[in-house]
Design a protein around this motif. Structure first.
Motif, PDB file in Angstrom:
ATOM      1  N   TYR A   1       0.813  -1.216   0.000  1.00  0.00           N
ATOM      2  CA  TYR A   1       0.000   0.000   0.000  1.00  0.00           C
ATOM      3  C   TYR A   1       0.849   1.271   0.000  1.00  0.00           C
ATOM      4  CZ  TYR A   1       0.748   1.130   4.956  1.00  0.00           C
ATOM      5  OH  TYR A   1       1.294   1.494   6.160  1.00  0.00           O
ATOM      6  N   GLU A   2       2.080   1.211   0.540  1.00  0.00           N
ATOM      7  CA  GLU A   2       2.944   2.392   0.554  1.00  0.00           C
ATOM      8  C   GLU A   2       3.440   2.744  -0.847  1.00  0.00           C
ATOM      9  OE1 GLU A   2       5.971   1.446   3.331  1.00  0.00           O
ATOM     10  OE2 GLU A   2       4.741   1.897   5.108  1.00  0.00           O
TER      11      GLU A   2
ATOM     12  N   GLU B   1     -15.133   3.419  15.887  1.00  0.00           N
ATOM     13  CA  GLU B   1     -14.469   3.943  14.689  1.00  0.00           C
ATOM     14  C   GLU B   1     -13.689   5.218  14.993  1.00  0.00           C
ATOM     15  OE1 GLU B   1     -17.782   4.378  12.093  1.00  0.00           O
ATOM     16  OE2 GLU B   1     -17.589   2.366  11.229  1.00  0.00           O
TER      17      GLU B   1
ATOM     18  N   ARG C   1      -7.800   2.206  17.312  1.00  0.00           N
ATOM     19  CA  ARG C   1      -6.794   2.146  16.257  1.00  0.00           C
ATOM     20  C   ARG C   1      -5.832   0.993  16.552  1.00  0.00           C
ATOM     21  NH1 ARG C   1     -10.017   5.019  14.553  1.00  0.00           N
ATOM     22  NH2 ARG C   1      -9.807   7.021  13.459  1.00  0.00           N
TER      23      ARG C   1
ATOM     24  N   CYS D   1      -1.809   3.445  14.498  1.00  0.00           N
ATOM     25  CA  CYS D   1      -2.152   3.501  13.073  1.00  0.00           C
ATOM     26  C   CYS D   1      -3.108   4.661  12.817  1.00  0.00           C
ATOM     27  CB  CYS D   1      -2.790   2.176  12.649  1.00  0.00           C
ATOM     28  SG  CYS D   1      -3.315   2.144  10.903  1.00  0.00           S
ATOM     29  N   LYS D   2      -2.911   5.355  11.730  1.00  0.00           N
ATOM     30  CA  LYS D   2      -3.739   6.521  11.426  1.00  0.00           C
ATOM     31  C   LYS D   2      -5.033   6.151  10.698  1.00  0.00           C
ATOM     32  CE  LYS D   2      -1.471   7.455   6.979  1.00  0.00           C
ATOM     33  NZ  LYS D   2      -0.727   8.455   6.176  1.00  0.00           N
ATOM     34  N   HIS D   3      -5.153   4.905  10.284  1.00  0.00           N
ATOM     35  CA  HIS D   3      -6.301   4.502   9.481  1.00  0.00           C
ATOM     36  C   HIS D   3      -7.463   4.027  10.352  1.00  0.00           C
ATOM     37  CE1 HIS D   3      -3.896   4.826   5.854  1.00  0.00           C
ATOM     38  NE2 HIS D   3      -2.969   4.081   6.406  1.00  0.00           N
TER      39      HIS D   3
ATOM     40  N   TRP E   1     -11.534  -1.389   9.809  1.00  0.00           N
ATOM     41  CA  TRP E   1     -12.718  -1.934   9.158  1.00  0.00           C
ATOM     42  C   TRP E   1     -13.429  -2.841  10.148  1.00  0.00           C
ATOM     43  CZ3 TRP E   1     -15.761  -1.279   5.142  1.00  0.00           C
ATOM     44  CH2 TRP E   1     -16.628  -2.298   4.752  1.00  0.00           C
TER      45      TRP E   1
ATOM     46  N   CYS F   1      -7.325  -4.175  10.396  1.00  0.00           N
ATOM     47  CA  CYS F   1      -6.552  -3.099   9.779  1.00  0.00           C
ATOM     48  C   CYS F   1      -6.014  -3.654   8.468  1.00  0.00           C
ATOM     49  CB  CYS F   1      -5.417  -2.651  10.699  1.00  0.00           C
ATOM     50  SG  CYS F   1      -4.375  -1.360   9.977  1.00  0.00           S
ATOM     51  N   TRP F   2      -6.603  -3.240   7.390  1.00  0.00           N
ATOM     52  CA  TRP F   2      -6.240  -3.789   6.076  1.00  0.00           C
ATOM     53  C   TRP F   2      -4.785  -3.490   5.740  1.00  0.00           C
ATOM     54  CZ3 TRP F   2      -4.566  -2.620   1.175  1.00  0.00           C
ATOM     55  CH2 TRP F   2      -4.857  -3.562   0.193  1.00  0.00           C
ATOM     56  N   TRP F   3      -4.310  -2.311   6.158  1.00  0.00           N
ATOM     57  CA  TRP F   3      -2.959  -1.883   5.795  1.00  0.00           C
ATOM     58  C   TRP F   3      -1.891  -2.709   6.504  1.00  0.00           C
ATOM     59  CZ3 TRP F   3      -7.186   1.111   6.291  1.00  0.00           C
ATOM     60  CH2 TRP F   3      -7.515   1.908   5.207  1.00  0.00           C
TER      61      TRP F   3
END
Length: 346
Positions: free
Chosen positions: A46-47, A261, A265, A273-275, A278, A295-297
Protein backbone atom coordinates in the motif's frame (compact mmCIF):
# COMPACT_ATOMS: atom_id res chain seq x y z
CA UNK A 1 -16.75 1.96 -34.70
CA UNK A 2 -13.78 3.00 -32.52
CA UNK A 3 -14.48 3.62 -28.84
CA UNK A 4 -12.24 6.20 -27.17
CA UNK A 5 -11.99 6.02 -23.40
CA UNK A 6 -12.49 9.37 -21.61
CA UNK A 7 -9.78 10.40 -19.11
CA UNK A 8 -10.17 9.37 -15.49
CA UNK A 9 -12.15 11.74 -13.26
CA UNK A 10 -12.55 11.25 -9.54
CA UNK A 11 -16.19 11.18 -8.45
CA UNK A 12 -15.65 14.10 -6.07
CA UNK A 13 -14.37 16.25 -8.96
CA UNK A 14 -17.56 15.94 -10.97
CA UNK A 15 -19.94 18.86 -11.24
CA UNK A 16 -23.16 17.89 -9.40
CA UNK A 17 -25.01 18.40 -12.66
CA UNK A 18 -22.75 15.88 -14.38
CA UNK A 19 -22.96 13.10 -11.79
CA UNK A 20 -25.08 10.25 -13.02
CA UNK A 21 -25.50 11.72 -16.48
CA UNK A 22 -26.11 8.91 -19.01
CA UNK A 23 -22.74 8.42 -20.72
CA UNK A 24 -22.10 4.91 -21.99
CA UNK A 25 -18.47 5.59 -22.89
CA UNK A 26 -17.71 6.86 -19.38
CA UNK A 27 -19.52 3.85 -17.91
CA UNK A 28 -17.40 1.35 -19.82
CA UNK A 29 -14.30 3.33 -18.90
CA UNK A 30 -15.28 3.28 -15.19
CA UNK A 31 -15.35 -0.53 -15.28
CA UNK A 32 -11.85 -0.59 -16.77
CA UNK A 33 -10.43 1.99 -14.36
CA UNK A 34 -11.86 0.01 -11.44
CA UNK A 35 -10.11 -3.19 -12.54
CA UNK A 36 -6.91 -1.29 -13.32
CA UNK A 37 -6.86 0.16 -9.80
CA UNK A 38 -7.54 -3.23 -8.23
CA UNK A 39 -4.72 -4.83 -10.22
CA UNK A 40 -2.38 -1.98 -9.30
CA UNK A 41 -3.13 -2.34 -5.57
CA UNK A 42 -2.96 -6.13 -5.55
CA UNK A 43 0.52 -6.12 -7.07
CA UNK A 44 2.02 -3.50 -4.73
CA UNK A 45 2.37 -2.78 -1.03
CA UNK A 46 0.00 0.00 0.00
CA UNK A 47 2.94 2.39 0.55
CA UNK A 48 3.81 2.03 -3.15
CA UNK A 49 0.35 2.82 -4.45
CA UNK A 50 0.20 5.75 -6.88
CA UNK A 51 -2.03 7.13 -9.63
CA UNK A 52 -0.36 5.37 -12.56
CA UNK A 53 -3.44 3.18 -13.04
CA UNK A 54 -5.37 6.30 -14.10
CA UNK A 55 -3.23 6.74 -17.24
CA UNK A 56 -3.87 4.92 -20.50
CA UNK A 57 -1.05 2.43 -20.94
CA UNK A 58 0.64 0.70 -23.87
CA UNK A 59 -2.29 -1.70 -24.27
CA UNK A 60 -4.67 1.19 -24.87
CA UNK A 61 -6.26 0.43 -21.49
CA UNK A 62 -5.83 2.07 -18.06
CA UNK A 63 -2.59 1.31 -16.20
CA UNK A 64 -1.23 -2.22 -16.61
CA UNK A 65 -4.62 -3.67 -17.51
CA UNK A 66 -4.68 -6.10 -20.43
CA UNK A 67 -7.69 -6.90 -22.56
CA UNK A 68 -7.49 -10.59 -21.70
CA UNK A 69 -7.16 -9.86 -17.99
CA UNK A 70 -10.05 -7.41 -18.05
CA UNK A 71 -12.39 -9.80 -19.85
CA UNK A 72 -11.42 -12.66 -17.54
CA UNK A 73 -12.05 -10.54 -14.43
CA UNK A 74 -15.36 -9.31 -15.85
CA UNK A 75 -16.53 -12.78 -16.85
CA UNK A 76 -19.81 -13.77 -15.24
CA UNK A 77 -20.77 -10.24 -14.22
CA UNK A 78 -24.09 -8.92 -15.45
CA UNK A 79 -23.18 -5.24 -15.70
CA UNK A 80 -25.03 -3.60 -18.53
CA UNK A 81 -26.01 -0.32 -20.11
CA UNK A 82 -29.54 0.44 -21.34
CA UNK A 83 -30.47 -3.22 -20.70
CA UNK A 84 -27.70 -4.36 -23.03
CA UNK A 85 -24.23 -5.84 -22.44
CA UNK A 86 -21.67 -3.87 -24.45
CA UNK A 87 -18.63 -5.97 -23.50
CA UNK A 88 -20.11 -8.99 -25.28
CA UNK A 89 -20.02 -6.98 -28.52
CA UNK A 90 -16.72 -5.19 -27.96
CA UNK A 91 -13.58 -6.29 -29.76
CA UNK A 92 -10.01 -5.04 -29.76
CA UNK A 93 -7.65 -4.61 -32.68
CA UNK A 94 -4.16 -3.06 -32.62
CA UNK A 95 -4.82 -1.31 -29.32
CA UNK A 96 -8.18 0.06 -30.50
CA UNK A 97 -11.54 -0.81 -28.90
CA UNK A 98 -14.34 -1.39 -31.39
CA UNK A 99 -18.15 -1.70 -31.25
CA UNK A 100 -20.68 -2.14 -34.08
CA UNK A 101 -21.76 1.25 -35.43
CA UNK A 102 -25.48 0.44 -35.18
CA UNK A 103 -25.03 -0.45 -31.54
CA UNK A 104 -23.18 2.79 -30.70
CA UNK A 105 -25.95 4.75 -32.41
CA UNK A 106 -28.49 2.92 -30.25
CA UNK A 107 -26.58 3.87 -27.08
CA UNK A 108 -26.26 7.49 -28.26
CA UNK A 109 -30.03 7.59 -28.77
CA UNK A 110 -30.52 6.14 -25.28
CA UNK A 111 -28.46 8.98 -23.83
CA UNK A 112 -30.56 11.59 -25.66
CA UNK A 113 -33.92 10.12 -24.63
CA UNK A 114 -32.85 9.71 -21.00
CA UNK A 115 -31.62 13.30 -20.82
CA UNK A 116 -34.90 14.54 -22.33
CA UNK A 117 -36.99 12.65 -19.76
CA UNK A 118 -34.85 13.90 -16.87
CA UNK A 119 -35.05 17.49 -18.12
CA UNK A 120 -38.86 17.37 -18.23
CA UNK A 121 -39.09 15.78 -14.77
CA UNK A 122 -37.00 18.59 -13.25
CA UNK A 123 -39.52 21.36 -14.03
CA UNK A 124 -41.89 22.47 -11.25
CA UNK A 125 -45.45 21.97 -12.48
CA UNK A 126 -46.61 25.26 -10.86
CA UNK A 127 -43.88 27.89 -11.29
CA UNK A 128 -41.78 26.14 -13.99
CA UNK A 129 -38.54 26.50 -11.97
CA UNK A 130 -35.83 23.96 -12.75
CA UNK A 131 -35.07 21.58 -9.90
CA UNK A 132 -32.17 19.31 -8.98
CA UNK A 133 -31.22 16.62 -11.41
CA UNK A 134 -32.33 13.50 -9.58
CA UNK A 135 -35.93 13.94 -8.56
CA UNK A 136 -35.75 15.59 -5.15
CA UNK A 137 -38.83 17.63 -6.09
CA UNK A 138 -40.93 14.62 -7.10
CA UNK A 139 -44.11 14.60 -5.01
CA UNK A 140 -46.77 11.87 -4.89
CA UNK A 141 -50.41 12.80 -5.48
CA UNK A 142 -53.58 10.69 -5.89
CA UNK A 143 -53.08 10.97 -9.65
CA UNK A 144 -49.38 10.05 -9.65
CA UNK A 145 -46.09 11.87 -9.15
CA UNK A 146 -45.68 15.54 -9.98
CA UNK A 147 -42.73 17.91 -9.67
CA UNK A 148 -43.12 20.70 -7.11
CA UNK A 149 -40.36 23.00 -5.85
CA UNK A 150 -40.10 23.54 -2.06
CA UNK A 151 -41.82 26.99 -2.14
CA UNK A 152 -44.74 25.58 -4.13
CA UNK A 153 -44.93 22.52 -1.87
CA UNK A 154 -44.89 24.85 1.14
CA UNK A 155 -47.78 26.82 -0.35
CA UNK A 156 -49.87 23.68 -0.85
CA UNK A 157 -48.97 21.48 2.15
CA UNK A 158 -48.77 22.63 5.76
CA UNK A 159 -45.76 22.19 8.01
CA UNK A 160 -46.00 19.79 10.91
CA UNK A 161 -45.75 21.58 14.28
CA UNK A 162 -45.71 18.58 16.61
CA UNK A 163 -49.41 18.49 17.49
CA UNK A 164 -49.31 14.66 17.59
CA UNK A 165 -46.22 14.53 19.80
CA UNK A 166 -46.84 11.93 22.51
CA UNK A 167 -49.79 10.38 20.65
CA UNK A 168 -49.65 6.65 19.99
CA UNK A 169 -49.42 5.59 16.36
CA UNK A 170 -52.33 3.16 16.78
CA UNK A 171 -54.65 5.76 18.32
CA UNK A 172 -57.86 6.93 16.71
CA UNK A 173 -56.47 10.47 16.61
CA UNK A 174 -53.63 9.41 14.35
CA UNK A 175 -55.90 7.38 12.08
CA UNK A 176 -58.20 10.37 11.63
CA UNK A 177 -55.36 12.74 10.66
CA UNK A 178 -54.03 12.41 7.12
CA UNK A 179 -50.26 12.59 6.79
CA UNK A 180 -50.41 13.62 3.13
CA UNK A 181 -51.69 17.06 4.06
CA UNK A 182 -48.24 17.91 5.45
CA UNK A 183 -44.74 18.51 4.21
CA UNK A 184 -42.19 15.84 5.03
CA UNK A 185 -40.71 16.69 8.42
CA UNK A 186 -37.18 15.67 7.41
CA UNK A 187 -36.56 16.97 3.90
CA UNK A 188 -39.21 19.76 4.04
CA UNK A 189 -39.40 19.60 0.27
CA UNK A 190 -42.07 17.12 -0.67
CA UNK A 191 -45.46 15.88 0.42
CA UNK A 192 -45.58 13.39 3.28
CA UNK A 193 -47.08 9.96 2.68
CA UNK A 194 -47.15 8.33 6.13
CA UNK A 195 -46.86 8.91 9.87
CA UNK A 196 -43.47 7.73 11.03
CA UNK A 197 -43.42 6.28 14.53
CA UNK A 198 -41.06 4.75 17.08
CA UNK A 199 -41.31 0.97 17.04
CA UNK A 200 -39.93 0.77 20.60
CA UNK A 201 -42.45 3.07 22.31
CA UNK A 202 -45.22 3.38 19.71
CA UNK A 203 -45.34 7.18 19.64
CA UNK A 204 -45.76 9.26 16.49
CA UNK A 205 -42.61 11.08 15.36
CA UNK A 206 -44.00 13.01 12.42
CA UNK A 207 -45.07 12.89 8.76
CA UNK A 208 -42.46 11.66 6.27
CA UNK A 209 -42.36 11.33 2.51
CA UNK A 210 -41.89 7.87 1.07
CA UNK A 211 -38.18 8.44 0.41
CA UNK A 212 -37.31 9.68 3.92
CA UNK A 213 -39.52 7.06 5.56
CA UNK A 214 -37.77 4.30 3.61
CA UNK A 215 -34.36 5.77 4.38
CA UNK A 216 -35.05 5.78 8.13
CA UNK A 217 -36.40 2.23 8.11
CA UNK A 218 -34.13 0.51 5.58
CA UNK A 219 -30.78 2.29 5.75
CA UNK A 220 -28.16 1.45 8.31
CA UNK A 221 -28.57 3.42 11.56
CA UNK A 222 -25.07 4.88 11.06
CA UNK A 223 -26.00 6.18 7.63
CA UNK A 224 -29.23 7.75 8.84
CA UNK A 225 -27.59 9.52 11.79
CA UNK A 226 -24.56 10.73 9.83
CA UNK A 227 -26.12 11.69 6.50
CA UNK A 228 -29.67 12.81 7.23
CA UNK A 229 -29.90 16.35 8.57
CA UNK A 230 -32.08 16.51 11.67
CA UNK A 231 -32.16 12.72 12.03
CA UNK A 232 -31.50 12.60 15.78
CA UNK A 233 -34.03 15.33 16.57
CA UNK A 234 -36.61 13.49 14.50
CA UNK A 235 -36.05 10.29 16.48
CA UNK A 236 -36.46 12.30 19.69
CA UNK A 237 -39.92 13.40 18.57
CA UNK A 238 -40.96 10.14 20.25
CA UNK A 239 -41.94 11.14 23.77
CA UNK A 240 -40.71 7.81 25.15
CA UNK A 241 -37.21 8.33 23.73
CA UNK A 242 -37.13 11.98 24.79
CA UNK A 243 -38.17 11.35 28.40
CA UNK A 244 -35.74 8.44 28.79
CA UNK A 245 -32.92 10.30 26.99
CA UNK A 246 -32.42 7.38 24.63
CA UNK A 247 -32.89 6.27 21.03
CA UNK A 248 -34.56 3.18 19.55
CA UNK A 249 -32.65 -0.01 20.35
CA UNK A 250 -31.42 -0.53 16.78
CA UNK A 251 -29.42 2.71 17.06
CA UNK A 252 -27.50 1.62 20.17
CA UNK A 253 -25.06 -0.66 18.37
CA UNK A 254 -24.65 2.06 15.72
CA UNK A 255 -23.54 4.63 18.31
CA UNK A 256 -21.20 2.09 19.89
CA UNK A 257 -19.75 1.43 16.43
CA UNK A 258 -19.33 5.14 15.73
CA UNK A 259 -17.46 5.41 19.06
CA UNK A 260 -15.19 2.48 18.13
CA UNK A 261 -14.47 3.94 14.69
CA UNK A 262 -13.53 7.28 16.25
CA UNK A 263 -11.35 5.94 19.06
CA UNK A 264 -10.03 2.46 18.24
CA UNK A 265 -6.79 2.15 16.26
CA UNK A 266 -4.31 -0.64 15.61
CA UNK A 267 -0.97 -0.28 17.38
CA UNK A 268 2.05 -1.25 15.30
CA UNK A 269 5.71 -0.74 16.15
CA UNK A 270 4.66 1.28 19.21
CA UNK A 271 2.83 3.70 16.93
CA UNK A 272 -0.88 4.30 16.57
CA UNK A 273 -2.15 3.50 13.07
CA UNK A 274 -3.74 6.52 11.43
CA UNK A 275 -6.30 4.50 9.48
CA UNK A 276 -9.88 3.87 10.60
CA UNK A 277 -10.27 0.12 11.15
CA UNK A 278 -12.72 -1.93 9.16
CA UNK A 279 -15.49 -3.42 11.30
CA UNK A 280 -16.08 -6.87 9.89
CA UNK A 281 -18.66 -8.11 12.37
CA UNK A 282 -20.58 -7.09 15.49
CA UNK A 283 -22.55 -9.27 17.84
CA UNK A 284 -24.22 -8.95 21.23
CA UNK A 285 -22.60 -11.46 23.54
CA UNK A 286 -22.22 -11.74 27.34
CA UNK A 287 -23.68 -8.30 27.98
CA UNK A 288 -21.50 -6.43 25.49
CA UNK A 289 -21.32 -5.49 21.82
CA UNK A 290 -18.28 -7.31 20.48
CA UNK A 291 -16.73 -5.73 17.39
CA UNK A 292 -14.37 -7.69 15.17
CA UNK A 293 -11.99 -5.19 13.59
CA UNK A 294 -9.28 -5.42 10.99
CA UNK A 295 -6.55 -3.10 9.78
CA UNK A 296 -6.24 -3.79 6.08
CA UNK A 297 -2.96 -1.88 5.80
CA UNK A 298 -1.21 -3.93 8.49
CA UNK A 299 -3.07 -7.23 8.02
CA UNK A 300 -4.11 -7.20 11.69
CA UNK A 301 -7.36 -8.31 13.33
CA UNK A 302 -8.61 -7.85 16.88
CA UNK A 303 -11.82 -7.46 18.91
CA UNK A 304 -13.21 -4.64 21.01
CA UNK A 305 -16.03 -4.96 23.57
CA UNK A 306 -18.40 -2.14 24.51
CA UNK A 307 -20.62 -3.16 27.41
CA UNK A 308 -24.36 -2.50 27.50
CA UNK A 309 -23.81 0.00 30.33
CA UNK A 310 -21.11 1.82 28.32
CA UNK A 311 -23.39 1.84 25.27
CA UNK A 312 -26.27 3.29 27.29
CA UNK A 313 -23.96 6.06 28.49
CA UNK A 314 -22.87 6.78 24.91
CA UNK A 315 -26.50 6.97 23.78
CA UNK A 316 -27.44 9.34 26.61
CA UNK A 317 -24.40 11.52 25.91
CA UNK A 318 -25.34 11.66 22.22
CA UNK A 319 -28.94 12.63 23.05
CA UNK A 320 -27.82 15.31 25.54
CA UNK A 321 -25.44 16.79 22.97
CA UNK A 322 -28.18 16.79 20.34
CA UNK A 323 -30.64 18.59 22.61
CA UNK A 324 -27.98 21.05 23.77
CA UNK A 325 -27.10 21.87 20.15
CA UNK A 326 -30.79 22.44 19.37
CA UNK A 327 -31.13 24.73 22.39
CA UNK A 328 -28.06 26.71 21.30
CA UNK A 329 -29.56 27.17 17.83
CA UNK A 330 -32.84 28.60 19.15
CA UNK A 331 -31.25 30.81 21.84
CA UNK A 332 -30.58 34.25 20.38
CA UNK A 333 -28.43 36.55 22.56
CA UNK A 334 -29.76 40.06 23.16
CA UNK A 335 -27.68 43.02 21.96
CA UNK A 336 -25.08 44.46 24.34
CA UNK A 337 -26.24 47.28 26.60
CA UNK A 338 -24.27 50.40 25.61
CA UNK A 339 -23.76 51.53 29.20
CA UNK A 340 -22.69 48.36 30.98
CA UNK A 341 -21.43 46.39 27.96
CA UNK A 342 -23.04 43.26 29.41
CA UNK A 343 -24.95 40.61 27.57
CA UNK A 344 -28.42 39.59 28.63
CA UNK A 345 -29.56 36.27 27.20
CA UNK A 346 -33.06 36.17 25.80
Amino acid sequence: MEVRLPPYHDHAEHDPEERGRPDWRAKIASWMYWYARRKHQEQRHYEDWNDSWQCIGAQGLPGDLTWEGFMAAHSGRRQGIANTRPLELMTRSDGTLLLPRAYTELLDRWEQVTEHVIARARICSRCRAQGPRWGAWRTPTPLGYVTLCPPCSGAIFQRYTGHLRGVLYESARTRSTRADGYLCRLCSETRATAWDHCHDHGHVRGPLCGSCNTYEGKSTPQSFLKNQEGAALHLLECRGCLERRTLPARYHAALAQMHVEARERHITRSRRCKHVPWIEHVELTHGAYRFKLSCWWHKATWTKDITIAETAALVREFVDQTLAAEQADVTVPAPRHPASDTTVEA
